[in-house]
Design a protein around this motif. Structure first.
Motif, PDB file in Angstrom:
ATOM      1  N   MET A   1       3.850 -15.764  46.608  1.00 32.97           N
ATOM      2  CA  MET A   1       2.665 -16.503  46.756  1.00 32.97           C
ATOM      3  C   MET A   1       1.482 -15.971  47.230  1.00 32.97           C
ATOM      4  SD  MET A   1       3.841 -19.188  45.530  1.00 32.97           S
ATOM      5  CE  MET A   1       2.327 -20.045  45.540  1.00 32.97           C
ATOM      6  N   VAL A   2       1.207 -14.933  48.108  1.00 27.90           N
ATOM      7  CA  VAL A   2       0.184 -14.311  48.537  1.00 27.90           C
ATOM      8  C   VAL A   2      -0.314 -13.526  47.437  1.00 27.90           C
ATOM      9  CG1 VAL A   2      -0.738 -12.750  50.214  1.00 27.90           C
ATOM     10  CG2 VAL A   2       0.814 -14.430  51.075  1.00 27.90           C
ATOM     11  N   PHE A   3       0.426 -13.144  46.702  1.00 22.92           N
ATOM     12  CA  PHE A   3       0.143 -12.012  45.784  1.00 22.92           C
ATOM     13  C   PHE A   3      -0.445 -12.730  44.563  1.00 22.92           C
ATOM     14  CE2 PHE A   3       0.810  -9.365  41.619  1.00 22.92           C
ATOM     15  CZ  PHE A   3       0.524  -8.205  42.092  1.00 22.92           C
ATOM     16  N   LEU A   4       0.115 -14.015  44.274  1.00 23.18           N
ATOM     17  CA  LEU A   4      -0.536 -15.039  43.265  1.00 23.18           C
ATOM     18  C   LEU A   4      -1.646 -15.225  43.525  1.00 23.18           C
ATOM     19  CD1 LEU A   4       0.226 -16.875  40.693  1.00 23.18           C
ATOM     20  CD2 LEU A   4       0.848 -18.376  42.373  1.00 23.18           C
ATOM     21  N   PHE A   5      -1.900 -15.616  44.869  1.00 19.05           N
ATOM     22  CA  PHE A   5      -3.324 -16.140  45.346  1.00 19.05           C
ATOM     23  C   PHE A   5      -4.355 -14.984  45.250  1.00 19.05           C
ATOM     24  CE2 PHE A   5      -0.839 -19.399  47.633  1.00 19.05           C
ATOM     25  CZ  PHE A   5      -0.926 -20.643  46.699  1.00 19.05           C
ATOM     26  N   THR A   6      -3.915 -13.759  45.557  1.00 17.30           N
ATOM     27  CA  THR A   6      -4.872 -12.687  45.736  1.00 17.30           C
ATOM     28  C   THR A   6      -5.069 -12.157  44.337  1.00 17.30           C
ATOM     29  OG1 THR A   6      -3.029 -11.223  46.415  1.00 17.30           O
ATOM     30  CG2 THR A   6      -4.601 -12.160  48.148  1.00 17.30           C
ATOM     31  N   PHE A   7      -4.009 -12.352  43.438  1.00 17.36           N
ATOM     32  CA  PHE A   7      -4.309 -11.761  42.220  1.00 17.36           C
ATOM     33  C   PHE A   7      -5.415 -12.631  41.233  1.00 17.36           C
ATOM     34  CE2 PHE A   7      -3.048 -11.477  37.742  1.00 17.36           C
ATOM     35  CZ  PHE A   7      -3.120  -9.883  37.612  1.00 17.36           C
ATOM     36  N   THR A   8      -5.478 -13.832  41.749  1.00 17.88           N
ATOM     37  CA  THR A   8      -6.303 -14.778  41.161  1.00 17.88           C
ATOM     38  C   THR A   8      -7.620 -15.095  41.865  1.00 17.88           C
ATOM     39  OG1 THR A   8      -5.043 -16.638  41.925  1.00 17.88           O
ATOM     40  CG2 THR A   8      -4.472 -15.721  39.601  1.00 17.88           C
ATOM     41  N   SER A   9      -7.742 -14.070  42.854  1.00 16.28           N
ATOM     42  CA  SER A   9      -8.919 -14.501  43.809  1.00 16.28           C
ATOM     43  C   SER A   9     -10.296 -14.632  43.301  1.00 16.28           C
ATOM     44  CB  SER A   9      -8.665 -13.297  45.043  1.00 16.28           C
ATOM     45  OG  SER A   9      -9.654 -13.497  45.656  1.00 16.28           O
TER      46      SER A   9
ATOM     47  N   TYR B   1      -2.701 -16.547  55.700  1.00 17.08           N
ATOM     48  CA  TYR B   1      -1.910 -16.490  57.015  1.00 17.08           C
ATOM     49  C   TYR B   1      -1.048 -17.433  56.931  1.00 17.08           C
ATOM     50  CZ  TYR B   1      -1.215 -15.219  61.854  1.00 17.08           C
ATOM     51  OH  TYR B   1      -0.702 -15.051  63.026  1.00 17.08           O
ATOM     52  N   ALA B   2      -1.415 -18.636  56.814  1.00 23.10           N
ATOM     53  CA  ALA B   2      -0.735 -19.904  57.018  1.00 23.10           C
ATOM     54  C   ALA B   2       0.479 -19.886  55.845  1.00 23.10           C
ATOM     55  CB  ALA B   2      -1.509 -20.914  56.707  1.00 23.10           C
ATOM     56  N   VAL B   3       0.245 -19.335  54.806  1.00 23.53           N
ATOM     57  CA  VAL B   3       1.074 -19.366  53.676  1.00 23.53           C
ATOM     58  C   VAL B   3       2.573 -18.619  54.057  1.00 23.53           C
ATOM     59  CG1 VAL B   3       1.992 -18.350  51.272  1.00 23.53           C
ATOM     60  CG2 VAL B   3      -0.297 -19.103  51.722  1.00 23.53           C
ATOM     61  N   VAL B   4       2.476 -17.352  55.006  1.00 23.10           N
ATOM     62  CA  VAL B   4       3.620 -16.664  55.320  1.00 23.10           C
ATOM     63  C   VAL B   4       3.836 -17.240  56.757  1.00 23.10           C
ATOM     64  CG1 VAL B   4       4.301 -14.318  56.573  1.00 23.10           C
ATOM     65  CG2 VAL B   4       2.509 -14.339  54.702  1.00 23.10           C
ATOM     66  N   VAL B   5       3.153 -17.834  57.633  1.00 24.94           N
ATOM     67  CA  VAL B   5       3.714 -18.486  58.601  1.00 24.94           C
ATOM     68  C   VAL B   5       4.481 -19.723  58.473  1.00 24.94           C
ATOM     69  CG1 VAL B   5       2.896 -19.886  60.881  1.00 24.94           C
ATOM     70  CG2 VAL B   5       1.939 -17.526  60.293  1.00 24.94           C
ATOM     71  N   ARG B   6       4.221 -20.460  57.414  1.00 23.95           N
ATOM     72  CA  ARG B   6       4.718 -21.601  57.062  1.00 23.95           C
ATOM     73  C   ARG B   6       6.073 -21.465  56.301  1.00 23.95           C
ATOM     74  NH1 ARG B   6       2.388 -26.819  57.673  1.00 23.95           N
ATOM     75  NH2 ARG B   6       0.677 -26.437  58.927  1.00 23.95           N
ATOM     76  N   THR B   7       6.036 -20.445  55.225  1.00 25.48           N
ATOM     77  CA  THR B   7       7.188 -20.362  54.438  1.00 25.48           C
ATOM     78  C   THR B   7       8.266 -19.467  55.156  1.00 25.48           C
ATOM     79  OG1 THR B   7       5.491 -20.093  52.733  1.00 25.48           O
ATOM     80  CG2 THR B   7       7.798 -19.185  52.389  1.00 25.48           C
TER      81      THR B   7
ATOM     82  N   LEU C   1      -1.915  -6.271  45.805  1.00 26.08           N
ATOM     83  CA  LEU C   1      -0.883  -5.557  46.409  1.00 26.08           C
ATOM     84  C   LEU C   1      -1.058  -5.140  47.855  1.00 26.08           C
ATOM     85  CD1 LEU C   1       0.705  -3.016  43.707  1.00 26.08           C
ATOM     86  CD2 LEU C   1       1.872  -4.768  44.899  1.00 26.08           C
ATOM     87  N   ALA C   2      -2.542  -4.670  48.031  1.00 29.86           N
ATOM     88  CA  ALA C   2      -2.780  -4.292  49.443  1.00 29.86           C
ATOM     89  C   ALA C   2      -3.014  -5.339  50.203  1.00 29.86           C
ATOM     90  CB  ALA C   2      -4.157  -3.191  49.255  1.00 29.86           C
ATOM     91  N   SER C   3      -3.508  -6.620  49.792  1.00 27.01           N
ATOM     92  CA  SER C   3      -3.988  -7.863  50.370  1.00 27.01           C
ATOM     93  C   SER C   3      -2.555  -8.382  50.927  1.00 27.01           C
ATOM     94  CB  SER C   3      -4.504  -8.893  49.654  1.00 27.01           C
ATOM     95  OG  SER C   3      -5.858  -8.255  49.188  1.00 27.01           O
ATOM     96  N   THR C   4      -1.544  -8.283  50.019  1.00 28.71           N
ATOM     97  CA  THR C   4      -0.152  -9.107  50.290  1.00 28.71           C
ATOM     98  C   THR C   4       0.387  -8.171  51.481  1.00 28.71           C
ATOM     99  OG1 THR C   4      -0.039  -9.550  47.900  1.00 28.71           O
ATOM    100  CG2 THR C   4       1.975  -9.680  49.292  1.00 28.71           C
ATOM    101  N   ALA C   5       0.363  -6.760  51.468  1.00 32.75           N
ATOM    102  CA  ALA C   5       0.889  -5.913  52.234  1.00 32.75           C
ATOM    103  C   ALA C   5       0.497  -6.292  53.851  1.00 32.75           C
ATOM    104  CB  ALA C   5       0.823  -4.395  51.927  1.00 32.75           C
TER     105      ALA C   5
END
Lengths: 550, 357
Positions: A191-199, A140-146, A59-63
């Motif tokens: 998507m960021v949450f998914l990637f960081t949740f499974t980090s 970073y790129a996930v947000v920039v691209r999406t 959650l924190a990473s996503t925010a």
């Protein structure tokens, strides 16, 4: 539904079957299911602590990622500035690089003697801040691209119209742009949450031994402690969580496809005007420089920093096969990586392309009736299902391969094809996500018209769909290629000593003492980075006018 | 499924299978002319030595590296009914009991077993495993740091808890790293079942830092390594191997006259690595030949500079750099595999809550 057969079979054989096999092995003892283990494992306080940490750090990473990357998305979407294409490729590089390569370099930012240390005497290594910042770096790129992709196509005149009608700048943005943008923001956040949740790598390398995510814990239980029952329970927990994330994601993505007035991105970009806009651009560029370019630059710097002074000594050493670790010169890893990635891309494009086509067709057929039939729901479920490999731990899949694919005709355990297959599992979701919006944008009536005029389904596809999706297909292929190049988790399980991939070779070099080994690892990392950047830069040249997810 | 769907599935799977079988390597997996060695990532051999064996024995050797040591053993156990190869190399004394209890190996007394240093021979009545190499896990020190600070480097476990060495040591997580575990076992052997937790309490009070793996400890935190120098690392003591100082010399260009790092000789724990014929090996004959080769003089001579371990065969040649820069400890700590098996999980658990929390 026929189109779906191949993707379904692919995922059944190379994903569902191995994962089920390994989970079953953990939970079925002497022929009897031990579901009681689930409760027992979840009752342990350290497991609950892991669950709690996994969730809140995600959650924190996503925010934090949204906070830092959304201004970037805006700048990339709306401003025209020199070097934008290159920069967009550069910010995507971390996303496709393996953590084993950049974890070390990231320490140069947050660790001792790092930039933060020199400026403010702040050291963040082995704190949760190092994990959070590294997650920003990778996502970073996930947000920039999406988000940026959609933002660049929103017609700015709508907001201008609102302002003309008396709305304040903020009110206009809040009432017009934000609603149009929010589904994309939600999709990116998920998507960021998914990637960081499974980090995995980030937490292992930067967090030190005190922090553990579900993914890290699954790895420890499987690889080190060999407690397959606990690993199986944790796999199920992660599976359920990721399933839930994907369900929400599928829902937001669908909302995103509501009719928006989209225009070509060329129309919306312009040079920044006024001090405020220049300051925004400067701020974004500075944050990219510090958070993304600097860690990557450290890799390059260390690869050149040879004992006899700066030079290419480490690169030259790559061509010698002296050290017995590989039986080949480390440089050969480049060829291996490219071959594997090409094979993986081919598989991912075929499987992902078919899946995307299958996901589009029923919808266009159902559109007149509203599209909430059984088939429609099935299709959406399938859509989410294709993303699941992104959320299941590589160690689970790897161990599953070992015990599931061990008998002819499918004894693939020592076959070279296993590497591209495993990489394709990760590539397919990207192909689907890139192709889907473009395919859905193809007007179904065109297909119907062609069919009415007597064209076969194959001909309809070739004459109607293909010309419109060719560019998207290239982009999808490029992304699958870059992701395959950097894939580490699954590849490391199966790559053979005489043909290591780049990330595997780097990891093995880092695993030995000695200046030359370390230097060669840095040189190979730099080469991997350059190859990824080149692939991504090529993608920038063929960007479509319709946005994809990535 | 409709008929068309079934056909598509069949074609798709057929394609994948076909492409898999088409690769030359997998086709050779089961035949009697190929022998397969399953090992961990650290496996290495000179090409010429391996080719020599292939020529003399008539077998082609296929090598599968299966992750780090623990992972490789676990995978071998998981696949023991239908193993990936014929011989497994790389189970050490800390994991040996897990492998033996799970019936990973079958009996074979390799030719030349009688030439192996007596103390490494175990399982003598059943010969399920053959010792291949040994190595010491020891605290390494950064020579430059200690000469600059006019401080004598630590020599023993006892020294590490002295105030002079406060905040200098970095070690690995005993739960996930094999040198980390070796260091814990070393202290358990030195101070006994009851004494080691107290020692670690003092070590913690003296500022020991724990990171997850050897790579981070050695390359990022240890000031004496190549990576550490570039990263401005600030820990001059690290848990590594007795062979790390020679590696710092051998993998340097130009080669220095003396190693930049040294070994605290009273902090060593001895690791022995074993190989064995896998229980359901398809090519037992080839596997036996391969085991003979692994303790043959040629391989034993070649091994040190490839895997940075010591040979176990009495007559084998130890490279000069090893003798000069990283001699084996005279009196290393050891523990019987059975004792390790009985206590390992409990010790790691106690260690985790004691040191990490």
């Amino acid at each position: 539904m026929g189109l779906m057969a191949l993707p379904v079979a692919f995922f059944a054989v190379f994903f569902a079957y191995p994962v089920t096999a390994i989970v079953t092995r953990g939970l079925k003892i002497d022929g009897a299911w031990r579901f009681g283990r689930i409760g027992e494992v979840l009752a342990q306080s350290d497991i609950r602590h892991v669950l709690w940490f996994t969730t809140w750090q995600a959650l924190a990473s996503t925010a934090l990622t949204l906070l830092i990357a959304l201004p970037g998305a805006y700048v990339f979407a709306r401003f025209d500035f020199r070097g934008k294409q290159v920069l967009r490729a550069v910010v995507t590089v971390p996303f496709v690089l393996p953590t084993v390569v950049v974890g070390t370099a990231f320490l140069a930012l947050v660790g001792r003697g790092g930039l933060l240390d020199q400026l403010w005497g702040v050291r963040l290594d082995t704190t949760v801040w190092a994990i959070l910042l590294a997650h920003v770096f990778f996502n970073y790129a996930v947000v920039v691209r999406t988000v940026g992709g959609l933002w660049s196509q929103l017609d700015p005149r709508q907001e201008e119209a609102a302002r003309m009608l008396g709305a304040s700048r903020f009110a206009a943005w809040r009432k017009v742009t934000l609603p149009a943008l929010s589904p994309a923001v939600a999709a990116a956040a998920l998507m960021v949450f998914l990637f960081t949740f499974t980090s995995f790598g980030v937490v292992q390398i930067l967090g030190g031994p005190t922090f553990s995510t579900l993914e890290v814990e699954i790895y420890r239980q499987t690889s080190e402690i060999f407690d397959l029952a606990t690993a199986a329970v944790l796999t199920i927990v992660q599976f359920v969580a990721v399933g839930a994330i994907l369900a929400v994601h599928a829902w937001t993505v669908r909302r995103r496809e509501t009719a928006l007035r989209l225009v070509a991105p060329e129309v919306t970009v312009r040079r920044p005007r006024g001090a405020g806009q220049w300051a925004l651009l400067g701020g974004v560029l500075a944050s990219i420089l510090v958070l993304l370019v600097l860690p990557l630059g450290v890799l390059v710097q260390r690869s050149l920093d040879a004992p006899g002074g700066y030079g290419f000594a480490y690169y030259r050493a790559l061509t010698s096969a002296d050290s017995g670790i590989f039986l080949v010169a480390p440089i050969a890893a480049i060829g291996n990586s490219l071959e594997y990635a090409l094979a993986a891309t081919a598989i991912a494009v075929v499987i992902g392309g078919l899946a995307a086509a299958a996901l589009t067709l029923p919808q266009s057929r159902l559109r007149p009736t509203g599209g909430t039939s059984m088939t429609g729901r099935l299709v959406r479920g399938f859509d989410a299902l294709l993303m699941l490999p992104l959320g299941v731990s590589a160690v689970t899949v790897g161990f599953g391969f070992l015990i599931a694919l061990d008998e002819p005709p499918l004894d693939l355990r020592s076959s070279w094809i296993l590497v591209p297959l495993a990489q394709a599992l990760v590539g397919v979701p990207f192909v689907v996500r890139t192709m889907l919006p473009v395919l859905r944008a193809v007007d179904g009536r065109l297909r119907e018209a062609a069919a009415v005029l007597g064209a076969s389904p194959w001909r309809v596809w070739r004459e109607v769909d293909l010309p419109m999706v060719r560019r998207a297909l290239l982009i999808a292929a490029g992304f699958a290629f870059a992701v395959s190049l950097g894939e580490f988790g699954a590849t490391v399980f199966i790559a053979r000593p005489d043909n290591p991939t780049l990330p595997v070779a780097v990891a093995r070099l880092l695993g030995r003492a000695g200046d030359l080994n370390y230097g060669q690892a840095m040189a190979l990392s730099t080469i991997l980075m350059v190859v990824c950047a080149a692939a991504l830069l090529l993608l920038e040249r063929i960007r479509t006018d319709r946005t994809g997810e990535f | 499924m409709t008929k068309r769907t079934t056909t598509a599935v069949a074609i798709g799977l057929g394609l994948v299978t076909l492409s898999a079988c088409g690769s030359s390597d997998s086709a050779g997996a089961g035949d009697s002319k190929t022998v397969t060695l399953v090992s961990h990532d650290s496996w290495a051999v000179s090409k010429s030595v391996l080719e020599d064996f292939e020529k003399q024995s008539g077998y082609k050797v296929r090598v599968l590296k299966d992750g780090d040591a623990g992972q490789a053993v676990n995978k071998a156990i998981l696949t023991k009914d239908n193993p990936q190869g014929d011989v497994f190399f790389g189970v050490d004394n800390t994991l040996l009991s897990r492998a033996l209890d799970n019936g990973l190996f079958q009996s074979y007394e390799a030719k030349g077993s009688d030439q192996i240093v007596q103390q490494y021979r175990i399982d003598q009545d059943r010969h399920r495993v053959t010792p291949i190499d040994s190595g010491d896990i020891c605290v390494n020190y950064d020579k430059a740091y200690f000469s600059k600070h006019k401080l004598a480097p630590p020599a023993s476990f006892d020294d590490l808890i002295k105030p002079a060495y406060k905040n200098l040591l970095v070690t690995e997580n005993a739960a996930t790293s094999s040198p980390g575990l070796g260091f814990l076992l070393g202290t358990a052997a030195r101070y006994g079942d009851d004494g080691w937790p107290d020692y670690w309490k003092k070590l913690k009070a003296n500022g020991v830092k724990v990171v997850d793996g050897w790579e981070q400890a050695y390359n990022d935190e240890f000031s004496g390594s190549a990576g550490g120098k570039k990263a401005k690392a600030d820990r001059p003591l690290v848990v590594s191997y007795a062979s790390s100082p020679p590696a710092e010399v051998i993998y340097a260009d130009p080669k220095p006259k003396t190693a930049p790092t040294g070994v605290a000789s009273g902090t060593c724990f001895r690791q022995v690595e074993y190989a064995g014929l896998l229980s359901n090996a398809k090519n037992t004959k080839g596997g036996k030949a391969l085991l003979d080769f692994l303790i043959g003089v040629k391989f034993q001579d070649d091994m040190p500079l490839n895997m940075f371990v010591y040979p176990v065969r009495t007559a084998a040649h130890v490279p000069e750099e090893f003798v000069k820069f990283g001699p084996q400890a005279k009196d290393p700590e050891t523990l019987a595999p059975a004792k390790i098996a009985d206590n390992r999980d409990q010790w790691v658990k106690s260690w985790t809550s004691l040191v990490l929390k």
